[in-house]
Design a protein around this motif. Sequence first.
Motif, PDB file in Angstrom:
ATOM      1  N   ARG A 134       0.826  -1.218   0.000  1.00 60.44           N
ATOM      2  CA  ARG A 134       0.000   0.000   0.000  1.00 60.44           C
ATOM      3  C   ARG A 134       0.857   1.265   0.000  1.00 60.44           C
ATOM      4  NH1 ARG A 134      -3.760  -3.386   3.042  1.00 60.44           N
ATOM      5  NH2 ARG A 134      -2.805  -2.806   5.016  1.00 60.44           N
ATOM      6  N   TYR A 135       2.031   1.208   0.630  1.00 58.66           N
ATOM      7  CA  TYR A 135       2.939   2.374   0.563  1.00 58.66           C
ATOM      8  C   TYR A 135       3.318   2.654  -0.898  1.00 58.66           C
ATOM      9  CZ  TYR A 135       3.597   1.978   5.639  1.00 58.66           C
ATOM     10  OH  TYR A 135       3.400   1.927   6.987  1.00 58.66           O
ATOM     11  N   VAL A 137       2.735  -1.955  -8.917  1.00 62.39           N
ATOM     12  CA  VAL A 137       3.524  -2.292  -7.730  1.00 62.39           C
ATOM     13  C   VAL A 137       4.136  -3.683  -7.883  1.00 62.39           C
ATOM     14  CG1 VAL A 137       3.411  -2.778  -5.264  1.00 62.39           C
ATOM     15  CG2 VAL A 137       2.221  -0.790  -6.194  1.00 62.39           C
ATOM     16  N   GLU A 138       3.356  -4.604  -8.422  1.00 57.09           N
ATOM     17  CA  GLU A 138       3.878  -5.970  -8.599  1.00 57.09           C
ATOM     18  C   GLU A 138       5.031  -5.997  -9.606  1.00 57.09           C
ATOM     19  OE1 GLU A 138       0.604  -8.481  -9.645  1.00 57.09           O
ATOM     20  OE2 GLU A 138      -0.267  -8.441  -7.645  1.00 57.09           O
ATOM     21  N   LEU A 139       5.011  -5.103 -10.588  1.00 54.85           N
ATOM     22  CA  LEU A 139       6.128  -5.040 -11.547  1.00 54.85           C
ATOM     23  C   LEU A 139       7.415  -4.617 -10.839  1.00 54.85           C
ATOM     24  CD1 LEU A 139       4.514  -3.257 -14.647  1.00 54.85           C
ATOM     25  CD2 LEU A 139       5.086  -5.677 -14.450  1.00 54.85           C
ATOM     26  N   LEU A 140       7.275  -3.866  -9.748  1.00 58.87           N
ATOM     27  CA  LEU A 140       8.451  -3.416  -8.995  1.00 58.87           C
ATOM     28  C   LEU A 140       8.917  -4.462  -7.989  1.00 58.87           C
ATOM     29  CD1 LEU A 140       7.215   0.222  -8.417  1.00 58.87           C
ATOM     30  CD2 LEU A 140       9.229  -0.415  -9.764  1.00 58.87           C
ATOM     31  N   VAL A 141       7.994  -5.011  -7.220  1.00 59.47           N
ATOM     32  CA  VAL A 141       8.414  -5.917  -6.139  1.00 59.47           C
ATOM     33  C   VAL A 141       8.470  -7.376  -6.582  1.00 59.47           C
ATOM     34  CG1 VAL A 141       7.531  -4.359  -4.366  1.00 59.47           C
ATOM     35  CG2 VAL A 141       6.087  -6.240  -5.143  1.00 59.47           C
ATOM     36  N   PRO A 145       5.745 -10.968 -11.075  1.00 64.90           N
ATOM     37  CA  PRO A 145       4.477 -10.563 -10.458  1.00 64.90           C
ATOM     38  C   PRO A 145       3.497 -11.726 -10.270  1.00 64.90           C
ATOM     39  CG  PRO A 145       5.146  -8.950 -12.089  1.00 64.90           C
ATOM     40  CD  PRO A 145       6.080 -10.122 -12.224  1.00 64.90           C
ATOM     41  N   LEU A 146       3.402 -12.589 -11.282  1.00 61.48           N
ATOM     42  CA  LEU A 146       2.493 -13.738 -11.199  1.00 61.48           C
ATOM     43  C   LEU A 146       2.896 -14.651 -10.046  1.00 61.48           C
ATOM     44  CD1 LEU A 146       0.224 -15.365 -12.504  1.00 61.48           C
ATOM     45  CD2 LEU A 146       1.866 -16.296 -14.121  1.00 61.48           C
ATOM     46  N   LEU A 195       2.607   5.808  -5.985  1.00 64.77           N
ATOM     47  CA  LEU A 195       2.246   5.816  -7.406  1.00 64.77           C
ATOM     48  C   LEU A 195       0.991   6.656  -7.641  1.00 64.77           C
ATOM     49  CD1 LEU A 195       2.963   2.078  -8.368  1.00 64.77           C
ATOM     50  CD2 LEU A 195       4.378   4.082  -8.861  1.00 64.77           C
ATOM     51  N   GLU A 196       0.077   6.667  -6.683  1.00 68.30           N
ATOM     52  CA  GLU A 196      -1.111   7.520  -6.806  1.00 68.30           C
ATOM     53  C   GLU A 196      -0.710   8.991  -6.861  1.00 68.30           C
ATOM     54  OE1 GLU A 196      -4.584   4.800  -4.611  1.00 68.30           O
ATOM     55  OE2 GLU A 196      -3.415   6.272  -3.447  1.00 68.30           O
TER      56      GLU A 196
END
Lengths: 210, 210
Positions: A147-148, A172-176, B178-179, A153-154
């Motif tokens: 969420r951070y 976010v998933e593309l980053l983490v 991500p997946l 990103l928002e």
Amino acid sequence: MSASRPAKAAPDASRRSERSRRAIFDAALALVSETGYAKTTIEGIAARAGVGKQTIYRWWPSKAAVLLDAFLDLAARANEALGGDADSEIPDTGDLAADLKHVLRATVDELNDPAFDAPTRALAAEGIVDPELGARFTEALLEPQLRYYVRRLEAARAKGDIDPDADLRIAVELLVGPLHHRWLHRTGPLTHAYADALVDHALRGLAPRT
Amino acid sequence: MSASRPAKAAPDASRRSERSRRAIFDAALALVSETGYAKTTIEGIAARAGVGKQTIYRWWPSKAAVLLDAFLDLAARANEALGGDADSEIPDTGDLAADLKHVLRATVDELNDPAFDAPTRALAAEGIVDPELGARFTEALLEPQLRYYVRRLEAARAKGDIDPDADLRIAVELLVGPLHHRWLHRTGPLTHAYADALVDHALRGLAPRT
């Protein structure tokens, strides 16, 4: 050095509690690193921390609860050591790429630190095969972090730095996700250069269409 | 139905071997799903498969070796069931997004199938905390898959569909990381719509600059 100085009186109960809490967390993280989640017990934590079992049970109802607090404490201390603010918000200097690189480099440093890597692996492994425990840890530890990122990103989207059609959760998933995948499966080195390249590749797809 | 028909003779040794091999793989995957990697034993696999322990030891030197072959067999069968070719190359229809969506949707289907999900989680969890085992499984199971993606992206780059400056290894991680993250930590639903959105988000950043 006078024994009569008030400041040298025996530690009060709250200071003793804090010391016990610290010892319990350290023992819990060390044990889970060394023997895995399944073999870590309240008895083992108590023995290693030098406290009575009842001290642990007075504060926590279960092994999972102690470990959850120990990990929250570990994450908070790691964040402070990196100069982050207490609530772990991602910095907003106005430069999205620079801010994300700062955070992902810090994450790389954490994952390369055995004191963080070993217990975090043990926890991740247990959460993967135990859905109930996994859900607790995801909710308490992972989701707040995600969420951070979403909030940062928002803010970038509000400034026009991110495409209005981008799905910020996927962003976010593309980053983490890639960092996590590389860490868990050891498929490549975790370096600052990698953190930077990952941010650049992910952000290119999120930039507004021109 | 005459007992004298040659075709009805007792199965020959190779057919018997194949049946035993199949039973051993099924038993190994079932046990690792139910009890985890650590508690799975050669003895347990033999008992469940209805073969002697020496049958397993004749073909495999260790528990890790049996499980590695069982997972390779599982992956090959999953691939065949999905209509893939034997060597698991990613299809190249000339439409990169469509080909990647096809593969990621198939991966989503696999991860939503308990027969694939349960043993794969058990394996991933063990690899995360056991570096030696993790390296063996990453090399034998994960790296070949990542190389299929890299080869498909290389073909796309040769056609001008991908930016020449893109790091293709990071590009692959943008697709699978991500997946994998969402699957392991159960942070969101694994659907075909998600697979499609993930490909679209990742590919946008990899497209040539215009």
